[in-house]
Motif scaffolding. Structure first.
Motif, mmCIF file in Angstrom:
data_model
loop_
_atom_site.group_PDB
_atom_site.id
_atom_site.type_symbol
_atom_site.label_atom_id
_atom_site.label_comp_id
_atom_site.label_asym_id
_atom_site.label_seq_id
_atom_site.Cartn_x
_atom_site.Cartn_y
_atom_site.Cartn_z
ATOM 1 N N ASP A 25 0.825 -1.215 0.000
ATOM 2 C CA ASP A 25 0.000 0.000 0.000
ATOM 3 C C ASP A 25 0.856 1.261 0.000
ATOM 4 O O ASP A 25 0.558 2.220 -0.711
ATOM 5 N N GLN A 26 1.936 1.256 0.785
ATOM 6 C CA GLN A 26 2.826 2.419 0.823
ATOM 7 C C GLN A 26 3.503 2.630 -0.533
ATOM 8 O O GLN A 26 3.610 3.758 -1.009
ATOM 9 N N LEU A 27 3.970 1.537 -1.131
ATOM 10 C CA LEU A 27 4.604 1.639 -2.447
ATOM 11 C C LEU A 27 3.611 2.125 -3.498
ATOM 12 O O LEU A 27 3.947 2.947 -4.350
ATOM 13 N N ARG A 28 2.380 1.610 -3.445
ATOM 14 C CA ARG A 28 1.339 2.011 -4.400
ATOM 15 C C ARG A 28 1.048 3.510 -4.279
ATOM 16 O O ARG A 28 0.955 4.219 -5.271
ATOM 17 N N SER A 29 0.942 4.010 -3.060
ATOM 18 C CA SER A 29 0.687 5.442 -2.838
ATOM 19 C C SER A 29 1.847 6.291 -3.352
ATOM 20 O O SER A 29 1.632 7.317 -4.000
ATOM 21 N N LEU A 30 3.059 5.865 -3.068
ATOM 22 C CA LEU A 30 4.237 6.597 -3.536
ATOM 23 C C LEU A 30 4.302 6.599 -5.059
ATOM 24 O O LEU A 30 4.543 7.634 -5.680
ATOM 25 N N ALA A 31 4.071 5.447 -5.659
ATOM 26 C CA ALA A 31 4.107 5.348 -7.126
ATOM 27 C C ALA A 31 3.027 6.224 -7.751
ATOM 28 O O ALA A 31 3.284 6.929 -8.731
ATOM 29 N N ALA A 32 1.825 6.194 -7.204
ATOM 30 C CA ALA A 32 0.729 7.001 -7.751
ATOM 31 C C ALA A 32 1.037 8.485 -7.651
ATOM 32 O O ALA A 32 0.749 9.254 -8.572
ATOM 33 N N ALA A 33 1.663 8.893 -6.555
ATOM 34 C CA ALA A 33 1.980 10.312 -6.355
ATOM 35 C C ALA A 33 3.067 10.792 -7.307
ATOM 36 O O ALA A 33 3.084 11.959 -7.699
ATOM 37 N N ARG A 34 3.966 9.894 -7.694
ATOM 38 C CA ARG A 34 5.106 10.295 -8.523
ATOM 39 C C ARG A 34 4.986 9.908 -9.988
ATOM 40 O O ARG A 34 5.843 10.259 -10.789
ATOM 41 N N LEU A 35 3.942 9.193 -10.323
ATOM 42 C CA LEU A 35 3.758 8.724 -11.695
ATOM 43 C C LEU A 35 3.460 9.889 -12.622
ATOM 44 O O LEU A 35 2.547 10.675 -12.377
ATOM 45 N N ALA A 36 4.243 10.011 -13.671
ATOM 46 C CA ALA A 36 4.035 11.090 -14.641
ATOM 47 C C ALA A 36 2.690 10.905 -15.342
ATOM 48 O O ALA A 36 2.359 9.786 -15.753
ATOM 49 N N PRO A 37 1.916 11.969 -15.484
ATOM 50 C CA PRO A 37 0.589 11.861 -16.095
ATOM 51 C C PRO A 37 0.602 11.256 -17.503
ATOM 52 O O PRO A 37 -0.323 10.541 -17.877
ATOM 53 N N ASP A 38 1.647 11.515 -18.262
ATOM 54 C CA ASP A 38 1.692 10.991 -19.629
ATOM 55 C C ASP A 38 1.918 9.475 -19.677
ATOM 56 O O ASP A 38 1.705 8.842 -20.700
ATOM 57 N N LEU A 39 2.314 8.862 -18.551
ATOM 58 C CA LEU A 39 2.473 7.410 -18.501
ATOM 59 C C LEU A 39 1.172 6.702 -18.147
ATOM 60 O O LEU A 39 1.054 5.488 -18.314
ATOM 61 N N GLY A 40 0.201 7.446 -17.644
ATOM 62 C CA GLY A 40 -1.064 6.896 -17.184
ATOM 63 C C GLY A 40 -1.726 5.880 -18.096
ATOM 64 O O GLY A 40 -2.171 4.843 -17.625
ATOM 65 N N PRO A 41 -1.804 6.143 -19.388
ATOM 66 C CA PRO A 41 -2.469 5.158 -20.263
ATOM 67 C C PRO A 41 -1.722 3.822 -20.379
ATOM 68 O O PRO A 41 -2.317 2.807 -20.698
ATOM 69 N N VAL A 43 0.954 2.706 -17.917
ATOM 70 C CA VAL A 43 1.481 2.191 -16.649
ATOM 71 C C VAL A 43 0.664 2.777 -15.506
ATOM 72 O O VAL A 43 0.356 3.960 -15.522
ATOM 73 N N ASP A 44 0.336 1.934 -14.525
ATOM 74 C CA ASP A 44 -0.313 2.483 -13.336
ATOM 75 C C ASP A 44 0.488 2.088 -12.097
ATOM 76 O O ASP A 44 1.496 1.377 -12.189
ATOM 77 N N ALA A 45 0.065 2.568 -10.950
ATOM 78 C CA ALA A 45 0.807 2.343 -9.710
ATOM 79 C C ALA A 45 0.956 0.846 -9.406
ATOM 80 O O ALA A 45 1.997 0.417 -8.907
ATOM 81 N N ASP A 46 -0.056 0.049 -9.713
ATOM 82 C CA ASP A 46 0.040 -1.396 -9.467
ATOM 83 C C ASP A 46 1.127 -2.044 -10.319
ATOM 84 O O ASP A 46 1.805 -2.967 -9.859
ATOM 85 N N ASP A 47 1.307 -1.578 -11.546
ATOM 86 C CA ASP A 47 2.389 -2.091 -12.395
ATOM 87 C C ASP A 47 3.744 -1.828 -11.745
ATOM 88 O O ASP A 47 4.632 -2.684 -11.758
ATOM 89 N N ILE A 48 3.887 -0.644 -11.182
ATOM 90 C CA ILE A 48 5.155 -0.275 -10.546
ATOM 91 C C ILE A 48 5.391 -1.120 -9.300
ATOM 92 O O ILE A 48 6.501 -1.601 -9.065
ATOM 93 N N VAL A 49 4.352 -1.316 -8.498
ATOM 94 C CA VAL A 49 4.478 -2.148 -7.297
ATOM 95 C C VAL A 49 4.890 -3.572 -7.676
ATOM 96 O O VAL A 49 5.796 -4.153 -7.065
ATOM 97 N N GLN A 50 4.272 -4.137 -8.689
ATOM 98 C CA GLN A 50 4.652 -5.482 -9.138
ATOM 99 C C GLN A 50 6.103 -5.521 -9.580
ATOM 100 O O GLN A 50 6.830 -6.476 -9.274
#
Length: 69
Positions: A25-41, A43-50
């Motif tokens: 959950d902590q990693l997911r929150s951190l990834a979501a906060a730092r994920l560049a908007p243009d990567l959204g389509p 990559v999402d935070a769950d991809d980064i956590v995995q």
């Protein structure tokens, strides 16, 4: 947190599950906060956590992880 719902540790697989429940959950929150908007389509935070956990466990299995003093 989710740690309270994690199963008791009985071996390596359970220890990995415990780590996941403790930090995902902590990693997911951190990834979501730092994920560049243009990567959204693509990559999402769950991809980064995995990816984080896959890399950690692969490298730990190869002996490339050292516990800090």
């Amino acid at each position: 947190g989710r740690l309270a719902h994690a199963p008791p540790v009985r071996g390596t697989a359970d220890a990995a599950t415990l780590l996941y429940f403790r930090y995902a959950d902590q990693l997911r929150s951190l990834a979501a906060a730092r994920l560049a908007p243009d990567l959204g389509p693509r990559v999402d935070a769950d991809d980064i956590v995995q990816s984080v956990f896959r890399t950690f466990f692969r490298r730990a299995a190869l002996g490339q992880f050292e516990v800090p003093d």
